[in-house]
Write a protein that holds these residues in place. Structure first.
Motif, PDB file in Angstrom:
ATOM      1  N   VAL A 101       0.961   1.293  -5.402  1.00 38.70           N
ATOM      2  CA  VAL A 101       0.348   2.348  -6.218  1.00 38.70           C
ATOM      3  C   VAL A 101       1.161   2.557  -7.496  1.00 38.70           C
ATOM      4  N   LEU A 102       2.473   2.665  -7.353  1.00 44.10           N
ATOM      5  CA  LEU A 102       3.334   2.886  -8.517  1.00 44.10           C
ATOM      6  C   LEU A 102       3.360   1.658  -9.423  1.00 44.10           C
ATOM      7  N   ARG A 103       3.282   0.477  -8.839  1.00 45.90           N
ATOM      8  CA  ARG A 103       3.178  -0.744  -9.644  1.00 45.90           C
ATOM      9  C   ARG A 103       1.885  -0.702 -10.470  1.00 45.90           C
ATOM     10  N   ASP A 104       0.786  -0.361  -9.817  1.00 44.39           N
ATOM     11  CA  ASP A 104      -0.495  -0.286 -10.521  1.00 44.39           C
ATOM     12  C   ASP A 104      -0.482   0.802 -11.586  1.00 44.39           C
ATOM     13  N   ALA A 105       0.222   1.892 -11.348  1.00 43.70           N
ATOM     14  CA  ALA A 105       0.286   2.975 -12.329  1.00 43.70           C
ATOM     15  C   ALA A 105       0.933   2.506 -13.627  1.00 43.70           C
ATOM     16  N   SER A 106       1.848   1.562 -13.533  1.00 43.17           N
ATOM     17  CA  SER A 106       2.481   1.054 -14.756  1.00 43.17           C
ATOM     18  C   SER A 106       1.549   0.118 -15.528  1.00 43.17           C
ATOM     19  N   ARG A 147      -1.928   0.852 -15.700  1.00 45.45           N
ATOM     20  CA  ARG A 147      -3.137   1.643 -15.482  1.00 45.45           C
ATOM     21  C   ARG A 147      -4.297   1.304 -16.390  1.00 45.45           C
ATOM     22  N   HIS A 148      -4.070   0.553 -17.466  1.00 46.06           N
ATOM     23  CA  HIS A 148      -5.184   0.167 -18.335  1.00 46.06           C
ATOM     24  C   HIS A 148      -6.145  -0.785 -17.637  1.00 46.06           C
ATOM     25  N   ASP A 149      -5.712  -1.396 -16.516  1.00 45.14           N
ATOM     26  CA  ASP A 149      -6.556  -2.329 -15.763  1.00 45.14           C
ATOM     27  C   ASP A 149      -7.295  -1.652 -14.614  1.00 45.14           C
ATOM     28  N   ARG A 150      -7.264  -0.351 -14.519  1.00 44.16           N
ATOM     29  CA  ARG A 150      -7.832   0.359 -13.377  1.00 44.16           C
ATOM     30  C   ARG A 150      -9.346   0.342 -13.382  1.00 44.16           C
ATOM     31  N   PRO A 151      -9.991   0.657 -12.284  1.00 47.56           N
ATOM     32  CA  PRO A 151      -9.387   1.013 -11.006  1.00 47.56           C
ATOM     33  C   PRO A 151      -8.967  -0.230 -10.213  1.00 47.56           C
ATOM     34  N   PHE A 152      -7.939  -0.048  -9.421  1.00 50.55           N
ATOM     35  CA  PHE A 152      -7.417  -1.094  -8.566  1.00 50.55           C
ATOM     36  C   PHE A 152      -8.006  -0.914  -7.177  1.00 50.55           C
ATOM     37  N   VAL A 153      -8.263  -2.013  -6.492  1.00 55.09           N
ATOM     38  CA  VAL A 153      -8.713  -1.962  -5.118  1.00 55.09           C
ATOM     39  C   VAL A 153      -7.802  -2.895  -4.323  1.00 55.09           C
ATOM     40  N   GLY A 154      -7.137  -2.331  -3.352  1.00 56.62           N
ATOM     41  CA  GLY A 154      -6.218  -3.167  -2.586  1.00 56.62           C
ATOM     42  C   GLY A 154      -5.956  -2.625  -1.215  1.00 56.62           C
ATOM     43  N   ALA A 211      -7.866   7.163  -1.716  1.00 54.17           N
ATOM     44  CA  ALA A 211      -8.044   7.122  -3.160  1.00 54.17           C
ATOM     45  C   ALA A 211      -6.817   7.746  -3.810  1.00 54.17           C
ATOM     46  N   VAL A 212      -6.363   7.110  -4.892  1.00 52.02           N
ATOM     47  CA  VAL A 212      -5.236   7.647  -5.652  1.00 52.02           C
ATOM     48  C   VAL A 212      -5.712   7.883  -7.082  1.00 52.02           C
ATOM     49  N   PHE A 213      -5.430   9.066  -7.580  1.00 53.05           N
ATOM     50  CA  PHE A 213      -5.857   9.483  -8.902  1.00 53.05           C
ATOM     51  C   PHE A 213      -4.691   9.503  -9.873  1.00 53.05           C
ATOM     52  N   LEU A 214      -5.011   9.433 -11.155  1.00 48.74           N
ATOM     53  CA  LEU A 214      -4.045   9.715 -12.207  1.00 48.74           C
ATOM     54  C   LEU A 214      -4.210  11.175 -12.577  1.00 48.74           C
ATOM     55  N   GLY A 215      -3.110  11.826 -12.865  1.00 48.30           N
ATOM     56  CA  GLY A 215      -3.168  13.225 -13.242  1.00 48.30           C
ATOM     57  C   GLY A 215      -2.067  13.561 -14.220  1.00 48.30           C
ATOM     58  N   GLU A 273      -4.249  18.469 -13.669  1.00 50.79           N
ATOM     59  CA  GLU A 273      -5.550  18.014 -14.145  1.00 50.79           C
ATOM     60  C   GLU A 273      -5.677  16.549 -13.749  1.00 50.79           C
ATOM     61  N   LEU A 274      -6.828  16.161 -13.215  1.00 58.98           N
ATOM     62  CA  LEU A 274      -7.048  14.762 -12.856  1.00 58.98           C
ATOM     63  C   LEU A 274      -7.665  14.020 -14.037  1.00 58.98           C
ATOM     64  N   ASP A 275      -7.182  12.796 -14.259  1.00 62.71           N
ATOM     65  CA  ASP A 275      -7.653  11.959 -15.357  1.00 62.71           C
ATOM     66  C   ASP A 275      -8.404  10.729 -14.873  1.00 62.71           C
ATOM     67  N   GLY A 276      -8.897  10.759 -13.661  1.00 65.81           N
ATOM     68  CA  GLY A 276      -9.691   9.655 -13.145  1.00 65.81           C
ATOM     69  C   GLY A 276      -8.995   8.910 -12.021  1.00 65.81           C
ATOM     70  N   LEU A 277      -9.704   7.943 -11.513  1.00 67.66           N
ATOM     71  CA  LEU A 277      -9.263   7.167 -10.368  1.00 67.66           C
ATOM     72  C   LEU A 277      -8.306   6.058 -10.793  1.00 67.66           C
ATOM     73  N   LEU A 278      -7.143   5.984 -10.143  1.00 64.53           N
ATOM     74  CA  LEU A 278      -6.239   4.850 -10.337  1.00 64.53           C
ATOM     75  C   LEU A 278      -6.685   3.698  -9.446  1.00 64.53           C
ATOM     76  N   GLY A 279      -6.968   3.981  -8.181  1.00 62.09           N
ATOM     77  CA  GLY A 279      -7.387   2.918  -7.278  1.00 62.09           C
ATOM     78  C   GLY A 279      -7.693   3.419  -5.887  1.00 62.09           C
ATOM     79  N   VAL A 280      -8.221   2.487  -5.091  1.00 60.96           N
ATOM     80  CA  VAL A 280      -8.526   2.727  -3.687  1.00 60.96           C
ATOM     81  C   VAL A 280      -7.679   1.733  -2.900  1.00 60.96           C
ATOM     82  N   TYR A 281      -6.937   2.231  -1.928  1.00 62.13           N
ATOM     83  CA  TYR A 281      -5.950   1.421  -1.220  1.00 62.13           C
ATOM     84  C   TYR A 281      -6.235   1.426   0.277  1.00 62.13           C
ATOM     85  N   SER A 282      -6.258   0.228   0.886  1.00 62.91           N
ATOM     86  CA  SER A 282      -6.515   0.123   2.320  1.00 62.91           C
ATOM     87  C   SER A 282      -5.894  -1.121   2.948  1.00 62.91           C
TER      88      SER A 282
END
Length: 143
Positions: free
Chosen positions: A129-134, A136-143, A90-94, A61-70
């Motif tokens: 991505v994994l750093r941002d996942a820790s 995740r309350h600050d999401r979405p991340f753009v990097g 795009a990377v999602f939380l699930g 199940e997807l729980d929203g967008l974690l961030g967009v990475y480029s």
């Protein structure tokens, strides 16, 4: 830099104990999140679900967008073959639903890991991505 640009998606799957599902990719032996390229006619969300199911056997199940990475500084990877690819995705939380399939063989190993005790070596584009996942309350991340 010459290379290829690849449109991708990924998913940080977290279980009820806040552990992340990682795969060890065949070939390089690096650990990373399930993900891959979009296919024609797919949305990022559809591709994230499909890639996770194919690579891990888990329906999620997807729980929203974690961030967009480029960022080329973190999202460019040189494969052992010499191919250079910059990922844009795009990377999602699930969260895991159920294990409904057999992995497709792209991963040699699967594991659940606490975000503060990740295995090595990590697939370099997944490090931010994994750093941002820790955080995740600050999401979405753009990097």
């Amino acid at each position: 830099m010459t290379g290829q640009l690849r449109v991708t998606c990924g998913v940080v799957v977290l279980d009820e104990r806040d552990r992340v599902l990682l795969i060890r990719r065949d070939g390089e032996g690096t650990w990373g999140i399930p993900g891959g390229g979009l296919e024609p006619g797919e949305t990022w969300e559809q591709a994230a679900r499909r890639e996770c199911l194919e690579e891990t056997g888990w329906d999620i199940e997807l729980d929203g967008l974690l961030g967009v990475y480029s960022d080329p500084a973190t999202q460019t990877h040189r494969y052992p073959s010499g191919a250079v690819v910059q990922f844009v995705g795009a990377v999602f939380l699930g969260r895991p639903g159920s294990r409904t399939a057999t992995p497709d063989g792209e991963a040699t190993e699967l594991g659940w890991f606490p975000l503060d005790r990740l295995p090595a070596p990590l697939f370099a584009p997944d490090v931010p991505v994994l750093r941002d996942a820790s955080h995740r309350h600050d999401r979405p991340f753009v990097g």
